[in-house]
Design an enzyme around this catalytic site. Structure first.
Site, PDB file in Angstrom:
ATOM      1  N   SER A 127       0.826  -1.203   0.000  1.00  0.00           N
ATOM      2  CA  SER A 127       0.000   0.000   0.000  1.00  0.00           C
ATOM      3  C   SER A 127       0.857   1.249   0.000  1.00  0.00           C
ATOM      4  O   SER A 127       1.968   1.263   0.545  1.00  0.00           O
ATOM      5  CB  SER A 127      -0.899   0.001   1.243  1.00  0.00           C
ATOM      6  OG  SER A 127      -1.533   1.252   1.429  1.00  0.00           O
ATOM      7  N   GLU A 129       0.281   3.525   1.831  1.00  0.00           N
ATOM      8  CA  GLU A 129       0.387   3.875   3.250  1.00  0.00           C
ATOM      9  C   GLU A 129       1.725   3.455   3.836  1.00  0.00           C
ATOM     10  O   GLU A 129       2.099   3.890   4.924  1.00  0.00           O
ATOM     11  CB  GLU A 129      -0.754   3.234   4.034  1.00  0.00           C
ATOM     12  CG  GLU A 129      -2.126   3.819   3.752  1.00  0.00           C
ATOM     13  CD  GLU A 129      -2.266   5.244   4.252  1.00  0.00           C
ATOM     14  OE1 GLU A 129      -1.637   5.587   5.272  1.00  0.00           O
ATOM     15  OE2 GLU A 129      -3.015   6.015   3.634  1.00  0.00           O
ATOM     16  N   TYR A 151      -1.806   0.233  10.101  1.00  0.00           N
ATOM     17  CA  TYR A 151      -2.035  -0.461   8.833  1.00  0.00           C
ATOM     18  C   TYR A 151      -0.801  -0.362   7.946  1.00  0.00           C
ATOM     19  O   TYR A 151      -0.323  -1.360   7.384  1.00  0.00           O
ATOM     20  CB  TYR A 151      -3.244   0.137   8.121  1.00  0.00           C
ATOM     21  CG  TYR A 151      -3.443  -0.372   6.720  1.00  0.00           C
ATOM     22  CD1 TYR A 151      -3.875  -1.671   6.475  1.00  0.00           C
ATOM     23  CD2 TYR A 151      -3.191   0.459   5.625  1.00  0.00           C
ATOM     24  CE1 TYR A 151      -4.050  -2.138   5.178  1.00  0.00           C
ATOM     25  CE2 TYR A 151      -3.372   0.003   4.337  1.00  0.00           C
ATOM     26  CZ  TYR A 151      -3.803  -1.296   4.118  1.00  0.00           C
ATOM     27  OH  TYR A 151      -3.970  -1.757   2.830  1.00  0.00           O
TER      28      TYR A 151
END
Length: 326
Positions: A127, A129, A151
């Site tokens: 991701s 992220e 996450y």
């Protein structure tokens, strides 16, 4: 006939990937929740049209013995690990669950593939992220990770596991660093689907307002259908590697609002309510992907434009909610 195993097959990406692989002659196996009814469970709505062509296995990703038996039974040629706990800003009590689920499932799959199907090629859904508070923009495969959420941390750990099994244990294992990718199959708690579905409800007289947080946030949005093509290309390359999967362009939530409401001849400003409950600070450095590596090595590039993506989502929601009113 090649065999593929997909975790998260009932999700947005998993359903598009399953369709893509079936069209290419694969035998497709998918992992579903242990409490799912594999015949009638409503969580399977994204794969209902291909349900009779799939082999579904109900179990828990954190159950090592279940995955051990599954890998031995299926003997996949390709494994796509898409399932994960995806809350970016969870409550503190959820952080343990996110770390445990996302890291253990990845480790268990890699271990069992190494033990029972060492020739299987493995894809891990990373991701953007992972970059979090990025040090540069756009981000490429060499940009340092600096996650700002649990996450994101869990995805960095997963990526490190993938790299370890590739570089030191010889597994063909890859990480796709996925930026925001959307479709009509996106869950309603994601801002893009919240916008398109609420805009349609307003058009049809079912809602009167849309509540959002920071509408100046920027995102690199692509279509999930394009993203799964990149996943497949990565596992069919000559060498395993990790790749940024994105468009290389950003749009603000305002852009998405204007396009979505415009499709319905509405002005979003008449219905938008800024709600502090949904506020998320804007990144100091925009998260936008540099896709030079995947474009040059694998000849992949996104096909669906931002405008086409929003239009498809709006039209899909319009058809759905109109059908409820008939």
């Amino acid at each position: 006939m090649k065999k593929a195993l997909i975790t998260g097959i009932t999700g947005q990406d998993g359903s598009y990937l399953a369709e893509y692989l079936l069209a290419r002659g694969y035998e497709v196996h998918g992992l579903v929740r242990s409490d799912a009814d594999t015949e009638e469970d409503p969580s399977l709505w994204r794969i209902q049209s291909i349900r009779d062509k799939l082999f579904l296995h109900a179990g828990n990703l954190e159950d090592y013995n279940f995955l051990d038996t599954l890998v031995q039974t299926v003997q996949p040629d390709e494994c796509y690990h898409l399932a994960a706990e995806t809350f970016v800003f969870p409550s503190p009590k959820d952080e343990t669950t996110i770390l445990k689920t996302n890291t253990q499932s990845t480790h268990h799959l890699l271990t069992n593939l190494k033990n029972h199907a060492p020739a299987c090629r493995f894809f891990f859904a990373g991701s953007s992220e992972m970059f979090g508070q990025a040090s540069e923009t756009p981000q490429n495969e060499e940009t340092p990770f600096n996650p700002r959420s649990i996450y994101g941390v869990s995805k960095v750990i997963g990526h490190d596991l993938v790299r370890y099994y590739r570089d030191h244990l010889g597994l063909f294992a890859c990480t796709g660093i996925l930026y925001n990718h959307e479709s009509p199959r996106r869950g309603h708690r994601f801002v893009t689907r919240k916008i398109t579905s609420t805009a349609v409800k307003i058009k049809l007289g079912m809602e009167s307002e849309l509540r959002l947080g920071n509408i100046e946030s920027e995102r690199d949005w692509s279509h999930a259908g394009d993203t799964v093509i990149a996943m497949h290309a990565m596992l069919n390359a000559e060498q395993p590697d990790h790749y940024v999967i994105a468009t290389g362009t950003t749009h603000t939530i305002v852009d998405f609002l204007e396009r979505a409401f415009g499709e319905l001849d509405l002005d979003y400003k008449e219905y938008l309510v800024i709600d502090p409950e949904f506020y998320r600070p804007k990144e100091e450095v925009p998260l936008v992907g540099d896709t030079s590596r995947i474009r040059s090595r694998l000849q992949w590039e996104p096909k669906v434009s931002f405008e086409e993506l929003v239009r498809e989502m709006v039209q899909s929601d319009l058809e759905y909610f109109q059908s409820l009113l008939q």
